[in-house]
Structures are given as structure tokens and as C-alpha cells.
Design an enzyme around this catalytic site. Sequence first.
Site, PDB file in Angstrom:
ATOM      1  N   CYS A  70       0.907  -1.232   0.070  1.00 50.22           N
ATOM      2  CA  CYS A  70       0.075  -0.021   0.063  1.00 50.22           C
ATOM      3  C   CYS A  70       0.771   1.211   0.075  1.00 50.22           C
ATOM      4  O   CYS A  70       1.767   1.213   1.018  1.00 50.22           O
ATOM      5  CB  CYS A  70      -0.893   0.061   1.247  1.00 50.22           C
ATOM      6  N   CYS A 190      -1.265   3.723  -6.665  1.00 50.08           N
ATOM      7  CA  CYS A 190      -1.924   3.268  -5.627  1.00 50.08           C
ATOM      8  C   CYS A 190      -2.360   1.780  -5.752  1.00 50.08           C
ATOM      9  O   CYS A 190      -2.349   1.783  -6.957  1.00 50.08           O
ATOM     10  CB  CYS A 190      -3.220   4.110  -5.313  1.00 50.08           C
TER      11      CYS A 190
HETATM   12  N1  DGL Z   1      -4.047   0.859  -1.787  1.00 46.74           N
HETATM   13  C1  DGL Z   1      -3.583   2.047  -1.176  1.00 46.74           C
HETATM   14  C2  DGL Z   1      -2.452   2.694  -1.630  1.00 46.74           C
HETATM   15  O1  DGL Z   1      -1.693   2.031  -2.379  1.00 46.74           O
HETATM   16  C3  DGL Z   1      -4.568   2.696  -0.057  1.00 46.74           C
HETATM   17  C4  DGL Z   1      -5.791   3.108  -0.689  1.00 46.74           C
HETATM   18  C5  DGL Z   1      -6.654   3.752   0.374  1.00 46.74           C
HETATM   19  O2  DGL Z   1      -7.033   2.947   1.347  1.00 46.74           O
HETATM   20  O3  DGL Z   1      -6.856   5.092   0.341  1.00 46.74           O
HETATM   21  O4  DGL Z   1      -2.247   3.787  -1.547  1.00 46.74           O
END
Ligand code: DGL
Length: 237
Positions: A70, A190
Site C-alpha cells: 500500500c 496506489c
Molecule cells: N491501496 C492503497 C495505496 O496503495 C490505499 C488506498 C486507500 O486506502 O486509500 O495507496
Amino acid sequence: MKVGFFDSGIGGTCILNAFKKLCPDVETEYIADSAHCPYGNRPQDEIVRLSDANVRKLLGRGCGMVVVACNTATAAAIDYLRAHYPDVPFVGIEPALKPAALRSKTGVVGVLATAGTFGGRLYNETKAKFARNVTVLAVVADEFVTEVERLHGAPIEELERNEYARVEKLVRAKVEPLLKAGADKIVLGCTHFPHLKPVIEKVCNGRAEVLDPSMAVARQAKRMMEVAERVKLDTNA
Ligand code: DGL
């Protein structure tokens, strides 16, 4: 060695799946913290607390290494995690701004990510170091996160027509202005966004390359796991 992964939701499965392609025999654990998704707009100390809880769970399940799958959690918590768990190898992820900036021919690069990622040290250091000579258009695309969670990771190609059209409209609203501004690289900053890659590429229609770092992060995780296993063998010898 068992390898743990976590994300605010199902986004990070793009890294888990890439890792499984590289290391089909390695045992893995994945935590989708969907109860707290999205992380994108939460204060940093809250993301640190949530990340810490995820790591504790993964270690409790026997993981010897953790991939923070993430961008937002990496931006907020990777320094804390490395300091608090010095014996645990951590792999993080940040937007692939460096390759995008180095390869851009138009000198305009688009980055799609969360507010948390754009506010983080890693992103801003990389930007200052490698993207000084290009125009970086940073676009917060929280709607994509909500959408991917809502679809429960269903393959985009299999969506019913109206559903697909809705997703395409959402993507077009964020991506078209980048293309109009001349961006020839679009960075998926993301881990939820690779799930929408076929739609993003359709909207780009060859005008920009879409950069998905999932496989590069998986390769880094494999390298780190191999090093950690060698160290373990040497220590036990
Ligand atoms: N999948 C996440 C990232 O790579 C987070 C998205 C979120 O929860 O806002 O930033």
C-alpha cells in the site's frame, strides 16, 4: 519463510499475485484491512496505528517478512515499522515517479495516488531528486479505491455493460485532463489502481504509457526474502 502482505483493502493483491507468479511455492498471508478502507485521507498517526496492528497480526501468523502492499501505508508508516521491528525485513511501495520522469518524452508526467501518498516523505524526496525537470501532475483519485472495493476485485473485463461504462466515465474524468496536458506517462501510485488498468489503458488509447509497479515490487520482495533466508541459515549454522 512465510511472507506477509497488507493493504487497506484488496488493492495489494496485485503485488501478492505478482509475487506468487515469481515464488509459487512460498507460503503467504494477506491482510485486507477493508474495515478501515480507505486509508488515503486518514491522519498519519492513525495509518501508523493501523499498519502496526496489521504487522502484529502477520507476525502472529508466523510471517518472517512483511510487504507493505500500500503506497499510503508505506508513506505514513514504513519508517516507524522499520524502527519498531528491527529484525523484520519490510518492503514498501512508492509511486514509480522516477522511471516515469526519466522516460517521459513530453516532459509531462501524471501521477494518480491518494492524498496521504502525495504528502509523504518518499514521494516528495523522489520528486525533488528525479523529477525536477519534468512537470508532475498529481491527481488524487480516491474514487478509484472505493470503486475497486465495491467491485470486490471482479475482473474489469467481465463487468456488465452499464457497470463498465460507469467505471470508464470515472476513469476518463481523472485521466483525460492529464492526457490533454501532454502527459505521456501515467503512474499508478496506489495498489488499487492496477485493478482498473485495462480501463485506464483504454482511455489512454496509446497516448500515454501506464506504469504499474506491481511486478517490480514483487521482484524486490523476492530478493529481500532470499537475503533474509541466507542470513537465517548463516545465523543457524
Ligand atoms: N491501496 C492503497 C495505496 O496503495 C490505499 C488506498 C486507500 O486506502 O486509500 O495507496
